[in-house]
Design a protein around this motif. Structure first.
Motif, PDB file in Angstrom:
ATOM      1  N   ASN A  22       0.712  -1.305   0.181  1.00 16.13           N
ATOM      2  CA  ASN A  22      -0.163   0.020   0.089  1.00 16.13           C
ATOM      3  C   ASN A  22       0.990   1.260  -0.027  1.00 16.13           C
ATOM      4  N   ALA A  23       2.001   1.140   0.651  1.00 21.10           N
ATOM      5  CA  ALA A  23       2.842   2.411   0.915  1.00 21.10           C
ATOM      6  C   ALA A  23       3.510   2.691  -0.483  1.00 21.10           C
ATOM      7  N   VAL A  24       4.050   1.575  -1.100  1.00 22.70           N
ATOM      8  CA  VAL A  24       4.648   1.800  -2.096  1.00 22.70           C
ATOM      9  C   VAL A  24       3.890   2.441  -3.167  1.00 22.70           C
ATOM     10  N   ALA A  25       2.334   1.834  -3.257  1.00 18.18           N
ATOM     11  CA  ALA A  25       1.399   2.618  -4.291  1.00 18.18           C
ATOM     12  C   ALA A  25       1.204   4.134  -3.952  1.00 18.18           C
ATOM     13  N   ALA A  26       1.077   4.329  -2.747  1.00 21.21           N
ATOM     14  CA  ALA A  26       0.756   5.643  -2.367  1.00 21.21           C
ATOM     15  C   ALA A  26       1.929   6.500  -2.777  1.00 21.21           C
ATOM     16  N   GLY A  27       3.080   5.889  -2.264  1.00 21.54           N
ATOM     17  CA  GLY A  27       4.470   6.597  -2.538  1.00 21.54           C
ATOM     18  C   GLY A  27       4.547   6.897  -4.017  1.00 21.54           C
ATOM     19  N   LEU A  69      10.478   7.119  13.365  1.00 25.56           N
ATOM     20  CA  LEU A  69      10.606   7.409  11.979  1.00 25.56           C
ATOM     21  C   LEU A  69      10.354   6.293  11.101  1.00 25.56           C
ATOM     22  N   LYS A  70      11.245   4.936  11.561  1.00 22.80           N
ATOM     23  CA  LYS A  70      11.051   4.063  10.667  1.00 22.80           C
ATOM     24  C   LYS A  70       9.618   3.623  10.588  1.00 22.80           C
ATOM     25  N   VAL A  71       8.854   3.293  11.696  1.00 24.53           N
ATOM     26  CA  VAL A  71       7.513   2.956  11.582  1.00 24.53           C
ATOM     27  C   VAL A  71       6.717   3.722  10.762  1.00 24.53           C
ATOM     28  N   GLN A  72       6.759   4.991  10.657  1.00 23.51           N
ATOM     29  CA  GLN A  72       5.899   5.879   9.825  1.00 23.51           C
ATOM     30  C   GLN A  72       6.484   5.573   8.527  1.00 23.51           C
ATOM     31  N   ILE A  73       7.665   5.632   8.112  1.00 21.57           N
ATOM     32  CA  ILE A  73       8.143   5.437   6.809  1.00 21.57           C
ATOM     33  C   ILE A  73       7.546   3.989   6.080  1.00 21.57           C
ATOM     34  N   GLU A  74       7.888   3.012   6.834  1.00 22.61           N
ATOM     35  CA  GLU A  74       7.253   1.847   6.329  1.00 22.61           C
ATOM     36  C   GLU A  74       6.111   1.665   6.212  1.00 22.61           C
ATOM     37  N   ALA A  75       5.029   2.359   7.052  1.00 22.98           N
ATOM     38  CA  ALA A  75       3.738   2.351   7.167  1.00 22.98           C
ATOM     39  C   ALA A  75       3.434   3.491   5.600  1.00 22.98           C
ATOM     40  N   GLY A  76       4.067   4.143   5.066  1.00 25.00           N
ATOM     41  CA  GLY A  76       3.861   4.896   3.993  1.00 25.00           C
ATOM     42  C   GLY A  76       4.145   6.373   3.921  1.00 25.00           C
ATOM     43  N   ALA A  77       4.912   6.981   4.878  1.00 25.68           N
ATOM     44  CA  ALA A  77       5.160   8.301   4.881  1.00 25.68           C
ATOM     45  C   ALA A  77       6.126   8.629   3.854  1.00 25.68           C
TER      46      ALA A  77
END
Ligand SMILES: Cc1c2[nH]c(c1CCC(=O)O)Cc1[nH]c(c(CCC(=O)O)c1C)Cc1[nH]c(c(CCC(=O)O)c1C)Cc1[nH]c(c(C)c1CCC(=O)O)C2
Length: 357
Positions: free
Chosen positions: A9-14, A203-211
């Motif tokens: 999901n994160a990759v698609a949003a990114g 920060l890693k939690v936020q990035i891995e989830a899609g930030a």
């Protein structure tokens, strides 16, 4: 360290956000217009925020993914800003590892048992991503709902977090914090190192989830002389930036009153450095050094002046930014609570209009 593995999901949003003006400016690429967002854009200046927060404590609201998503989206809908900032607070990861603290209305974070000894330090355990499952959930909702608008994750920098932990609350002079820094460098370094690990994990939690980007807030570090910053703070902040570097998302570094520290803050490793209003953005860029974008820096108090005056001051910022190869328009610090929301909406439109290419 394992390889970063963002979810699909994160990759698609990114992907949808990758070509946004905000991320392009962070990477110092050509932009269709200068991107704008505001620190503290989600919060008390908005009536729709006060409405959804009614009867819910600040920290409780940070742990409710539906509410976090709604509050994060409010300024995007209203002001048409170019990025969303995740609704939370710098003390959330500390609360998550069991520090007894609260955010008192009109005061800020208050810590029940301040951290001043080796035994106090031992109470600060590492952050496990499962401690903040609500963050993963909220970022997931947001990356779906935001579409092409990038989401900025954030955390407090080790010095600013240490200040709240050592003082036990907000502080003007940071006297106990500095007493520890000068008086027991070994304990101080151990504290900042531990906070760097907690911050990096958050920060890693936020990035891995899609930030799509992260900002490290070192709000109160301007209280230090450059040599003290270099020796006692820079290594911990650099550790945070290094830990998230493998993800490749832009990393922003911001503090208040940091005119004399901008060069060292650049060295700490961010891709974008934020400046407050005391240094013009072209001078800030010169101090930060080559290869980094600049974020800032309209004085948030200017928004209390009539519209024409706001536009004149915004034009000054844009004029100073003219030669930069990466500029993100922002305030020099957070939106003040009594700001008229319409002044923010008008400012976004003004910057977009003036910089349309
Ligand atoms: C130093 C700092 C804190 N928190 C933060 C910083 C760094 C940024 C800065 O320098 O302003 C970061 C922060 N805090 C909050 C956000 C939300 C996202 C955003 O819109 O920027 C962000 C990015 C929500 C909040 N954090 C807080 C509020 C207000 C509480 C409420 O609405 O009930 C909000 C919306 C509380 C808080 N938390 C903190 C303070 C100083 C306060 C304000 C105290 C007060 O005057 O009430 C600590």
């Amino acid at each position: 360290m394992g390889q970063p593995t963002p979810n699909q999901n994160a990759v698609a949003a990114g992907d949808a956000a990758a070509d946004s003006a905000f991320l392009r400016a962070c990477r110092r690429e050509a932009v269709p217009h200068t991107p704008v967002w505001f620190m503290r854009q989600a919060g008390r200046s908005l009536p729709e925020y006060r409405k959804v927060r009614q009867g819910i404590g600040m920290l409780d609201s940070c742990m409710r993914p539906d509410l976090v998503a709604e509050i994060t989206l409010q300024p995007v809908r209203r002001h048409k800003v170019d990025a969303a900032i995740y609704f939370s607070d710098i003390v959330v990861p500390l609360k998550a590892i069991g520090v007894d603290l609260d955010i008192k209305p009109g005061v800020g974070p208050v810590v029940e048992q301040p951290v001043r000894s080796r035994a106090d330090l031992e109470r600060l355990r590492p952050l496990d991503p499962e401690d903040v499952g609500y963050v993963t959930e909220a970022v997931g909702i947001l990356t779906r709902e935001l579409g092409g608008t990038p989401l900025i994750g954030f955390a407090g920098a080790p010095f600013t977090l240490a200040s709240y932990l050592v003082e036990g609350g907000p502080s003007k002079n940071h006297e106990r914090t500095k007493a520890l820094m000068y008086g027991d460098p070994e304990l101080w370094n151990a504290l900042l190192d531990r906070l760097a690990d907690i911050t990096a994990a958050f920060l890693k939690v936020q990035i891995e989830a899609g930030a799509s980007a992260v900002q490290l807030f070192d709000s109160w570090v301007g209280a230090l002389a450059p040599e003290d910053y270099r020796r006692s703070v820079l290594p911990a902040s650099a550790k945070v930036f290094e830990a998230v570097a493998p993800y490749g998302v832009p990393r922003i570094h911001f503090g208040v009153g940091t005119g004399e520290l901008l060069g060292l803050m650049g060295q700490a490793g961010a891709d974008v450095v934020g400046a407050d209003w005391r240094v013009p953005v072209d001078e800030a860029a010169r101090r930060v050094g080559p290869g980094k974008a600049i974020q800032g820096n309209l004085d948030p108090a200017v928004l209390f002046a009539p519209r024409e005056a706001v536009e004149r001051q915004a034009a000054r910022v844009l004029e100073a930014a003219r030669g930069l190869d990466g500029h993100i328009f922002n305030l020099g610090h957070g939106v003040l609570p009594d700001t008229d929301p319409q002044a923010l909406t008008d400012l976004v439109a003004y910057v977009h209009e003036q910089t349309a290419r």
